[in-house]
Design a protein around this motif. Structure first.
Motif, PDB file in Angstrom:
ATOM      1  N   VAL A   1       0.864  -1.179   0.000  1.00 14.51           N
ATOM      2  CA  VAL A   1       0.000   0.000   0.000  1.00 14.51           C
ATOM      3  C   VAL A   1       0.899   1.226   0.000  1.00 14.51           C
ATOM      4  CG1 VAL A   1      -1.752   1.320   1.232  1.00 14.51           C
ATOM      5  CG2 VAL A   1      -1.853  -1.182   1.222  1.00 14.51           C
ATOM      6  N   ILE A   2       0.739   2.085  -1.002  1.00 23.58           N
ATOM      7  CA  ILE A   2       1.524   3.313  -1.075  1.00 23.58           C
ATOM      8  C   ILE A   2       0.658   4.472  -0.584  1.00 23.58           C
ATOM      9  CG2 ILE A   2       2.773   4.908  -2.579  1.00 23.58           C
ATOM     10  CD1 ILE A   2       3.411   2.601  -4.409  1.00 23.58           C
ATOM     11  N   GLY A   3       1.080   5.094   0.509  1.00 15.74           N
ATOM     12  CA  GLY A   3       0.362   6.236   1.068  1.00 15.74           C
ATOM     13  C   GLY A   3      -0.156   5.952   2.456  1.00 15.74           C
ATOM     14  N   ASP A   4       0.149   6.843   3.409  1.00 15.70           N
ATOM     15  CA  ASP A   4      -0.312   6.660   4.781  1.00 15.70           C
ATOM     16  C   ASP A   4      -1.384   7.674   5.170  1.00 15.70           C
ATOM     17  OD1 ASP A   4       1.177   8.982   5.024  1.00 15.70           O
ATOM     18  OD2 ASP A   4       2.690   8.129   6.357  1.00 15.70           O
ATOM     19  N   GLY A   5      -2.110   8.189   4.170  1.00 18.63           N
ATOM     20  CA  GLY A   5      -3.297   8.980   4.447  1.00 18.63           C
ATOM     21  C   GLY A   5      -4.453   8.074   4.824  1.00 18.63           C
ATOM     22  N   ALA A   6      -5.642   8.659   5.008  1.00 21.05           N
ATOM     23  CA  ALA A   6      -6.799   7.888   5.451  1.00 21.05           C
ATOM     24  C   ALA A   6      -7.130   6.765   4.476  1.00 21.05           C
ATOM     25  CB  ALA A   6      -7.998   8.811   5.637  1.00 21.05           C
ATOM     26  N   VAL A   7      -7.097   7.041   3.174  1.00 16.58           N
ATOM     27  CA  VAL A   7      -7.420   5.997   2.200  1.00 16.58           C
ATOM     28  C   VAL A   7      -6.382   4.882   2.243  1.00 16.58           C
ATOM     29  CG1 VAL A   7      -7.645   5.473  -0.258  1.00 16.58           C
ATOM     30  CG2 VAL A   7      -8.751   7.504   0.681  1.00 16.58           C
ATOM     31  N   GLY A   8      -5.101   5.244   2.308  1.00 16.80           N
ATOM     32  CA  GLY A   8      -4.063   4.226   2.378  1.00 16.80           C
ATOM     33  C   GLY A   8      -4.212   3.340   3.602  1.00 16.80           C
ATOM     34  N   LEU A   9      -4.474   3.938   4.749  1.00 17.61           N
ATOM     35  CA  LEU A   9      -4.628   3.149   5.978  1.00 17.61           C
ATOM     36  C   LEU A   9      -5.841   2.227   5.887  1.00 17.61           C
ATOM     37  CD1 LEU A   9      -3.755   5.835   8.683  1.00 17.61           C
ATOM     38  CD2 LEU A   9      -2.276   4.061   7.723  1.00 17.61           C
ATOM     39  N   LEU A  10      -6.912   2.710   5.261  1.00 16.15           N
ATOM     40  CA  LEU A  10      -8.102   1.863   5.143  1.00 16.15           C
ATOM     41  C   LEU A  10      -7.962   0.866   4.001  1.00 16.15           C
ATOM     42  CD1 LEU A  10     -10.838   4.436   6.117  1.00 16.15           C
ATOM     43  CD2 LEU A  10      -9.787   2.628   7.490  1.00 16.15           C
ATOM     44  N   ALA A  11      -7.047   1.113   3.076  1.00 11.10           N
ATOM     45  CA  ALA A  11      -6.685   0.073   2.106  1.00 11.10           C
ATOM     46  C   ALA A  11      -5.954  -1.068   2.814  1.00 11.10           C
ATOM     47  CB  ALA A  11      -5.821   0.653   0.992  1.00 11.10           C
ATOM     48  N   VAL A  12      -5.119  -0.727   3.793  1.00 14.68           N
ATOM     49  CA  VAL A  12      -4.483  -1.761   4.620  1.00 14.68           C
ATOM     50  C   VAL A  12      -5.551  -2.579   5.334  1.00 14.68           C
ATOM     51  CG1 VAL A  12      -3.066  -2.163   6.674  1.00 14.68           C
ATOM     52  CG2 VAL A  12      -2.312  -0.510   4.954  1.00 14.68           C
ATOM     53  N   LEU A  13      -6.493  -1.890   5.982  1.00 19.64           N
ATOM     54  CA  LEU A  13      -7.579  -2.575   6.688  1.00 19.64           C
ATOM     55  C   LEU A  13      -8.354  -3.484   5.735  1.00 19.64           C
ATOM     56  CD1 LEU A  13      -9.138  -2.649   9.458  1.00 19.64           C
ATOM     57  CD2 LEU A  13     -10.639  -0.913   8.478  1.00 19.64           C
ATOM     58  N   SER A  14      -8.589  -2.999   4.519  1.00 16.98           N
ATOM     59  CA  SER A  14      -9.340  -3.769   3.523  1.00 16.98           C
ATOM     60  C   SER A  14      -8.562  -4.987   3.047  1.00 16.98           C
ATOM     61  CB  SER A  14      -9.699  -2.872   2.339  1.00 16.98           C
ATOM     62  OG  SER A  14     -10.508  -1.783   2.759  1.00 16.98           O
ATOM     63  N   ALA A  15      -7.259  -4.812   2.806  1.00 16.78           N
ATOM     64  CA  ALA A  15      -6.433  -5.943   2.392  1.00 16.78           C
ATOM     65  C   ALA A  15      -6.424  -7.022   3.469  1.00 16.78           C
ATOM     66  CB  ALA A  15      -5.015  -5.475   2.084  1.00 16.78           C
ATOM     67  N   LYS A  16      -6.386  -6.584   4.719  1.00 13.56           N
ATOM     68  CA  LYS A  16      -6.450  -7.538   5.834  1.00 13.56           C
ATOM     69  C   LYS A  16      -7.798  -8.253   5.840  1.00 13.56           C
ATOM     70  CE  LYS A  16      -5.114  -9.347   9.822  1.00 13.56           C
ATOM     71  NZ  LYS A  16      -3.985 -10.286   9.921  1.00 13.56           N
ATOM     72  N   LYS A  17      -8.870  -7.511   5.626  1.00 15.99           N
ATOM     73  CA  LYS A  17     -10.212  -8.107   5.597  1.00 15.99           C
ATOM     74  C   LYS A  17     -10.320  -9.169   4.503  1.00 15.99           C
ATOM     75  CE  LYS A  17     -15.048  -6.822   4.624  1.00 15.99           C
ATOM     76  NZ  LYS A  17     -15.684  -7.579   5.725  1.00 15.99           N
TER      77      LYS A  17
ATOM     78  N   HIS B   1       5.136   8.796   8.261  1.00 19.43           N
ATOM     79  CA  HIS B   1       4.655   9.482   9.461  1.00 19.43           C
ATOM     80  C   HIS B   1       4.289   8.427  10.499  1.00 19.43           C
ATOM     81  CE1 HIS B   1       3.982  12.038   5.934  1.00 19.43           C
ATOM     82  NE2 HIS B   1       4.394  13.009   6.734  1.00 19.43           N
ATOM     83  N   LYS B   2       5.102   8.346  11.564  1.00 13.94           N
ATOM     84  CA  LYS B   2       5.023   7.220  12.483  1.00 13.94           C
ATOM     85  C   LYS B   2       3.655   7.072  13.126  1.00 13.94           C
ATOM     86  CE  LYS B   2       7.500   4.912  16.218  1.00 13.94           C
ATOM     87  NZ  LYS B   2       6.293   4.515  16.950  1.00 13.94           N
ATOM     88  N   GLU B   3       3.019   8.196  13.494  1.00 11.55           N
ATOM     89  CA  GLU B   3       1.717   8.069  14.148  1.00 11.55           C
ATOM     90  C   GLU B   3       0.689   7.457  13.197  1.00 11.55           C
ATOM     91  OE1 GLU B   3       1.800  12.044  12.106  1.00 11.55           O
ATOM     92  OE2 GLU B   3       3.192  10.848  13.331  1.00 11.55           O
ATOM     93  N   ARG B   4       0.882   7.651  11.907  1.00 13.55           N
ATOM     94  CA  ARG B   4      -0.019   7.059  10.916  1.00 13.55           C
ATOM     95  C   ARG B   4       0.349   5.602  10.645  1.00 13.55           C
ATOM     96  NH1 ARG B   4      -1.180  11.721   6.354  1.00 13.55           N
ATOM     97  NH2 ARG B   4      -1.515  13.453   7.798  1.00 13.55           N
ATOM     98  N   THR B   5       1.631   5.343  10.449  1.00 10.09           N
ATOM     99  CA  THR B   5       2.023   3.962  10.158  1.00 10.09           C
ATOM    100  C   THR B   5       1.802   3.054  11.364  1.00 10.09           C
ATOM    101  OG1 THR B   5       4.345   4.479  10.657  1.00 10.09           O
ATOM    102  CG2 THR B   5       3.646   4.629   8.354  1.00 10.09           C
ATOM    103  N   ASP B   6       1.876   3.612  12.576  1.00 17.17           N
ATOM    104  CA  ASP B   6       1.535   2.818  13.764  1.00 17.17           C
ATOM    105  C   ASP B   6       0.075   2.370  13.695  1.00 17.17           C
ATOM    106  OD1 ASP B   6       4.070   3.029  14.796  1.00 17.17           O
ATOM    107  OD2 ASP B   6       3.557   4.504  16.335  1.00 17.17           O
ATOM    108  N   LEU B   7      -0.809   3.270  13.259  1.00 19.84           N
ATOM    109  CA  LEU B   7      -2.215   2.898  13.075  1.00 19.84           C
ATOM    110  C   LEU B   7      -2.339   1.869  11.956  1.00 19.84           C
ATOM    111  CD1 LEU B   7      -5.191   3.230  13.779  1.00 19.84           C
ATOM    112  CD2 LEU B   7      -5.260   5.259  12.302  1.00 19.84           C
TER     113      LEU B   7
END
Length: 344
Positions: free
Chosen positions: A172-188, A200-206
């Protein structure tokens, strides 16, 4: 009513405007309960030129609201119903809608003016998604439910179009809201290895909490090399490009495994991209993605939110009222906020 209007780059103003009225009998007027600032709103915030006659643009395309007024052609809803609206409206009956592609609806378009006290919803019958009766405007689930309007549905669309499954590796390229929820979706969807590229560590931690197994902060050729080091030199089966800038696309080409898929949902800020023999064709790479038909995914994604299995609303880290929206734009633009929730 109060509404946020953008006049030029960096110039967002809270103004008093007339409450919108029904223009067609397929319209509904909503009292806005929750809205937000999208990463795509930052594109005009950074680059918009003043209009010749000084007029501005009403901002916002993500909304949960209560039905205030309905056109005579709208049925199955009643005044006071709490609904979430996709960022792309449509009649949900045309051939494209029936195939799950509301973003290409023959009578559709894109929502505007949601960063306000009231908003008009065109093609409301096909667009609005009624939330369960037990959900009210004070529900702690409201931020997560709002992500169905755009960012969660968009991240999920990226993963679906990328054909993510339990046998695929994903970047997943990008740690904005869409990128983070793409991670969540890939996991799903079952991916066991999910590499998140972000700085951005606070984002990549999420992102790690959402399911990322690895985080890479490097960009460009160095970032590509890091991904290949993690994948025996092969690259990943799927790349979910959630930025929309040319360097992100170029990294996607370098990262994707032969025979793999690049799925783009970041709004492209470029017109030319490599697709020739050396880049995609010769390696049998599939290029896919596009604006997410989020209405098509709402029934599927809702249950996990209701039972707490996923909490996509965690991408909201700042909440403002309508008067605070200009400051919300500034904070997101300066990366002091990930995503700003608006509660009128």
């Amino acid at each position: 009513m109060k509404a946020n209007i953008m006049y030029a780059a960096g110039d967002v103003r809270v103004e008093e405007l007339p409450v919108p009225r029904l223009l067609e009998q397929t319209d509904v007027i909503l009292k806005v309960v929750a809205a937000c600032v999208c990463g795509s709103d930052l594109h005009p915030y950074r680059s918009m030129h003043p209009h010749e006659h000084g007029e501005g643009e009403a901002m916002g395309h993500e909304v949960i609201g209560k039905i205030e007024e309905m056109g005579s052609d709208v049925s199955g809803f009643k005044k006071g119903d709490l609904v979430v609206v996709p960022f792309a409206y449509g009649d949900n009956t045309c051939p494209f809608c029936q195939e799950g592609l509301m973003t290409s609806c023959e009578h559709g378009g894109f929502m505007t003016g949601c960063q306000a006290e009231f908003v008009r919803v065109p093609q409301a019958q096909g667009s609005m998604f009624k939330l369960p009766d037990e959900i009210d405007e004070d529900s702690p689930l409201l931020p997560s439910l709002l992500t169905l309007s755009d960012v969660y549905g968009t991240g999920y669309h990226a993963a679906v179009m990328g054909r993510v499954n339990e046998d695929t590796t994903v970047t997943v390229i990008g740690d904005g809201a869409v990128g983070l929820l793409a991670v969540l979706s890939a996991k799903k969807l079952g991916a066991k290895k999910i590499i998140l590229m972000g700085r951005h560590k606070e984002r990549t931690d999420l992102g790690i909490e959402f399911g990322a197994t690895n985080v890479i902060s490097e960009r460009g050729e160095e970032g590509v090399a890091k991904v290949r080091d993690l994948t025996n030199g092969e690259g990943t089966h799927v790349v979910l490009e959630c930025v929309g800038l040319k360097p992100a696309y170029d990294m996607s080409v370098g990262i994707v495994r032969s025979g793999g898929v690049i799925s783009r949902v970041g709004v492209p800020q470029y017109d030319e991209a490599a697709v020739g023999f050396e880049s995609l064709f010769g390696r049998n790479i599939t290029l896919t993605g596009g604006p997410a038909p989020t209405r098509a995914y709402m029934e599927e994604l809702l249950p996990d939110i209701l039972d707490g299995a996923v909490k996509p609303g965690r991408v909201f880290d700042v909440t403002v009222d309508l008067d605070g929206v200009p400051e919300g734009y500034r904070a997101m633009n300066n990366r002091e906020a990930l995503k700003v929730l608006i509660r009128p």
